[in-house]
Scaffold this motif. Structure first.
Motif, PDB file in Angstrom:
ATOM      1  N   SER A  29     -74.791  36.174-126.799  1.00  0.00           N
ATOM      2  CA  SER A  29     -73.838  35.470-125.944  1.00  0.00           C
ATOM      3  C   SER A  29     -72.836  36.463-125.372  1.00  0.00           C
ATOM      4  O   SER A  29     -72.631  37.533-125.910  1.00  0.00           O
ATOM      5  CB  SER A  29     -73.113  34.379-126.734  1.00  0.00           C
ATOM      6  N   LEU A  30     -72.249  36.080-124.270  1.00  0.00           N
ATOM      7  CA  LEU A  30     -71.252  36.904-123.598  1.00  0.00           C
ATOM      8  C   LEU A  30     -69.978  36.090-123.515  1.00  0.00           C
ATOM      9  O   LEU A  30     -70.020  34.907-123.186  1.00  0.00           O
ATOM     10  CB  LEU A  30     -71.761  37.263-122.199  1.00  0.00           C
ATOM     11  N   ASN A  31     -68.854  36.704-123.827  1.00  0.00           N
ATOM     12  CA  ASN A  31     -67.576  35.992-123.861  1.00  0.00           C
ATOM     13  C   ASN A  31     -66.494  36.782-123.139  1.00  0.00           C
ATOM     14  O   ASN A  31     -65.602  37.335-123.771  1.00  0.00           O
ATOM     15  CB  ASN A  31     -67.168  35.742-125.316  1.00  0.00           C
ATOM     16  N   PRO A  32     -66.542  36.854-121.810  1.00  0.00           N
ATOM     17  CA  PRO A  32     -65.502  37.591-121.075  1.00  0.00           C
ATOM     18  C   PRO A  32     -64.123  36.997-121.345  1.00  0.00           C
ATOM     19  O   PRO A  32     -63.978  35.774-121.426  1.00  0.00           O
ATOM     20  CB  PRO A  32     -65.894  37.390-119.604  1.00  0.00           C
ATOM     21  N   PRO A  33     -63.099  37.849-121.492  1.00  0.00           N
ATOM     22  CA  PRO A  33     -61.749  37.328-121.726  1.00  0.00           C
ATOM     23  C   PRO A  33     -61.246  36.558-120.508  1.00  0.00           C
ATOM     24  O   PRO A  33     -61.693  36.780-119.380  1.00  0.00           O
ATOM     25  CB  PRO A  33     -60.918  38.591-121.965  1.00  0.00           C
ATOM     26  N   SER A  34     -60.293  35.674-120.711  1.00  0.00           N
ATOM     27  CA  SER A  34     -59.805  34.820-119.619  1.00  0.00           C
ATOM     28  C   SER A  34     -59.191  35.643-118.484  1.00  0.00           C
ATOM     29  O   SER A  34     -59.302  35.247-117.326  1.00  0.00           O
ATOM     30  CB  SER A  34     -58.803  33.793-120.144  1.00  0.00           C
ATOM     31  N   TRP A  35     -58.577  36.795-118.773  1.00  0.00           N
ATOM     32  CA  TRP A  35     -57.928  37.573-117.718  1.00  0.00           C
ATOM     33  C   TRP A  35     -58.926  38.159-116.718  1.00  0.00           C
ATOM     34  O   TRP A  35     -58.548  38.499-115.615  1.00  0.00           O
ATOM     35  CB  TRP A  35     -57.030  38.680-118.292  1.00  0.00           C
ATOM     36  N   ILE A  36     -60.190  38.237-117.092  1.00  0.00           N
ATOM     37  CA  ILE A  36     -61.169  38.827-116.171  1.00  0.00           C
ATOM     38  C   ILE A  36     -62.056  37.761-115.515  1.00  0.00           C
ATOM     39  O   ILE A  36     -62.775  38.045-114.561  1.00  0.00           O
ATOM     40  CB  ILE A  36     -62.014  39.893-116.891  1.00  0.00           C
ATOM     41  N   GLN A  37     -61.983  36.534-115.979  1.00  0.00           N
ATOM     42  CA  GLN A  37     -62.840  35.486-115.421  1.00  0.00           C
ATOM     43  C   GLN A  37     -62.480  35.214-113.967  1.00  0.00           C
ATOM     44  O   GLN A  37     -61.311  35.161-113.611  1.00  0.00           O
ATOM     45  CB  GLN A  37     -62.732  34.213-116.256  1.00  0.00           C
ATOM     46  N   GLY A  38     -63.506  35.077-113.134  1.00  0.00           N
ATOM     47  CA  GLY A  38     -63.325  34.859-111.708  1.00  0.00           C
ATOM     48  C   GLY A  38     -64.208  35.815-110.922  1.00  0.00           C
ATOM     49  O   GLY A  38     -65.047  36.517-111.474  1.00  0.00           O
ATOM     50  N   THR A  39     -64.014  35.848-109.605  1.00  0.00           N
ATOM     51  CA  THR A  39     -64.792  36.716-108.720  1.00  0.00           C
ATOM     52  C   THR A  39     -63.937  37.911-108.325  1.00  0.00           C
ATOM     53  O   THR A  39     -62.775  37.759-107.954  1.00  0.00           O
ATOM     54  CB  THR A  39     -65.240  35.941-107.463  1.00  0.00           C
ATOM     55  N   TRP A  40     -64.528  39.087-108.398  1.00  0.00           N
ATOM     56  CA  TRP A  40     -63.850  40.347-108.090  1.00  0.00           C
ATOM     57  C   TRP A  40     -64.571  41.034-106.947  1.00  0.00           C
ATOM     58  O   TRP A  40     -65.788  41.058-106.896  1.00  0.00           O
ATOM     59  CB  TRP A  40     -63.812  41.242-109.325  1.00  0.00           C
ATOM     60  N   PHE A 110     -64.487  47.669-117.874  1.00  0.00           N
ATOM     61  CA  PHE A 110     -63.493  47.235-116.904  1.00  0.00           C
ATOM     62  C   PHE A 110     -62.110  47.404-117.515  1.00  0.00           C
ATOM     63  O   PHE A 110     -61.896  47.094-118.688  1.00  0.00           O
ATOM     64  CB  PHE A 110     -63.720  45.772-116.509  1.00  0.00           C
ATOM     65  N   ILE A 111     -61.175  47.882-116.702  1.00  0.00           N
ATOM     66  CA  ILE A 111     -59.804  48.123-117.137  1.00  0.00           C
ATOM     67  C   ILE A 111     -58.874  47.244-116.310  1.00  0.00           C
ATOM     68  O   ILE A 111     -58.937  47.262-115.075  1.00  0.00           O
ATOM     69  CB  ILE A 111     -59.423  49.607-116.951  1.00  0.00           C
ATOM     70  N   LYS A 112     -58.022  46.489-116.982  1.00  0.00           N
ATOM     71  CA  LYS A 112     -57.074  45.620-116.292  1.00  0.00           C
ATOM     72  C   LYS A 112     -55.894  46.452-115.799  1.00  0.00           C
ATOM     73  O   LYS A 112     -55.240  47.133-116.563  1.00  0.00           O
ATOM     74  CB  LYS A 112     -56.579  44.528-117.239  1.00  0.00           C
ATOM     75  N   ILE A 113     -55.636  46.394-114.498  1.00  0.00           N
ATOM     76  CA  ILE A 113     -54.487  47.070-113.898  1.00  0.00           C
ATOM     77  C   ILE A 113     -53.350  46.057-113.712  1.00  0.00           C
ATOM     78  O   ILE A 113     -52.205  46.331-114.016  1.00  0.00           O
ATOM     79  CB  ILE A 113     -54.860  47.709-112.539  1.00  0.00           C
ATOM     80  N   SER A 114     -53.700  44.875-113.213  1.00  0.00           N
ATOM     81  CA  SER A 114     -52.751  43.773-113.070  1.00  0.00           C
ATOM     82  C   SER A 114     -53.559  42.479-113.108  1.00  0.00           C
ATOM     83  O   SER A 114     -54.776  42.512-113.269  1.00  0.00           O
ATOM     84  CB  SER A 114     -51.978  43.887-111.748  1.00  0.00           C
ATOM     85  N   ASN A 115     -52.905  41.343-112.927  1.00  0.00           N
ATOM     86  CA  ASN A 115     -53.633  40.070-112.926  1.00  0.00           C
ATOM     87  C   ASN A 115     -54.583  39.947-111.744  1.00  0.00           C
ATOM     88  O   ASN A 115     -55.517  39.148-111.775  1.00  0.00           O
ATOM     89  CB  ASN A 115     -52.655  38.894-112.915  1.00  0.00           C
ATOM     90  N   SER A 116     -54.353  40.740-110.691  1.00  0.00           N
ATOM     91  CA  SER A 116     -55.190  40.645-109.491  1.00  0.00           C
ATOM     92  C   SER A 116     -55.987  41.921-109.201  1.00  0.00           C
ATOM     93  O   SER A 116     -56.661  42.005-108.184  1.00  0.00           O
ATOM     94  CB  SER A 116     -54.325  40.303-108.283  1.00  0.00           C
ATOM     95  N   LYS A 117     -55.930  42.895-110.100  1.00  0.00           N
ATOM     96  CA  LYS A 117     -56.645  44.146-109.867  1.00  0.00           C
ATOM     97  C   LYS A 117     -57.201  44.699-111.181  1.00  0.00           C
ATOM     98  O   LYS A 117     -56.500  44.747-112.189  1.00  0.00           O
ATOM     99  CB  LYS A 117     -55.699  45.176-109.237  1.00  0.00           C
ATOM    100  N   ILE A 118     -58.483  45.091-111.125  1.00  0.00           N
ATOM    101  CA  ILE A 118     -59.116  45.762-112.252  1.00  0.00           C
ATOM    102  C   ILE A 118     -59.842  46.986-111.723  1.00  0.00           C
ATOM    103  O   ILE A 118     -60.027  47.145-110.509  1.00  0.00           O
ATOM    104  CB  ILE A 118     -60.118  44.851-113.018  1.00  0.00           C
ATOM    105  N   GLU A 119     -60.235  47.857-112.626  1.00  0.00           N
ATOM    106  CA  GLU A 119     -61.049  49.013-112.262  1.00  0.00           C
ATOM    107  C   GLU A 119     -62.341  48.956-113.049  1.00  0.00           C
ATOM    108  O   GLU A 119     -62.340  48.643-114.237  1.00  0.00           O
ATOM    109  CB  GLU A 119     -60.309  50.320-112.555  1.00  0.00           C
TER     110      GLU A 119
END
Length: 136
Positions: A29-40, A110-119
């Motif tokens: 199973s895969l469980n992405p954290p809530s902060w990364i869920q969505g389309t990027w 993936f690295i969280k930069i802000s709520n609207s930006k990741i790397e």
């Protein structure tokens, strides 16, 4: 004494079997954290004009790679793969996972930069910049 030994051994076997099944189901199973869920999306453009090309989508339990006309999701695509194994690590600012099937392992970081930006760290251990992605 012999009865106690057999009882203890039976209890250990029961618990070791149930936890092994639990680990096995978690590995599929895969469980992405809530902060990364969505389309990027990647940002393209020049001269002040930019467009965003959706690149990845994270759902509550899957990860999809998007292209102009299609998408490929891990669990959806690997539905019948009995050898699928997923290993993931989550923190407040990083999400790493790898999945293996048919002897091939693919890894993502993936690295969280802000709520609207990741790397997306595509080129681990190389002198290449990370891919910037923006939440859509």
């Amino acid at each position: 004494m012999k009865k106690n030994y057999i009882l203890l051994l039976t209890v250990l076997i029961i618990f070791s079997c149930s936890s092994s099944e639990e680990n096995n189901s978690k590995s599929k199973s895969l469980n992405p954290p809530s902060w990364i869920q969505g389309t990027w999306a990647q940002k393209y453009g020049s001269n002040g004009s930019y467009t965003y090309q959706p690149t990845f989508r994270f759902t509550k339990n899957d990860f999809c790679v998007l292209s102009t006309n299609s998408s490929i999701c891990i669990l959806e695509s690997s539905n019948n793969a009995t050898d699928l194994k997923i290993d993931e690590t989550t923190t407040d600012s990083e999400y790493k996972f790898s999945f293996s099937t048919k002897g091939v392992t693919t890894s993502y970081r993936f690295i969280k930069i802000s709520n609207s930006k990741i790397e997306h760290d595509i080129y681990s251990n190389q002198d290449m910049p990370n891919m910037e992605l923006f939440k859509q």
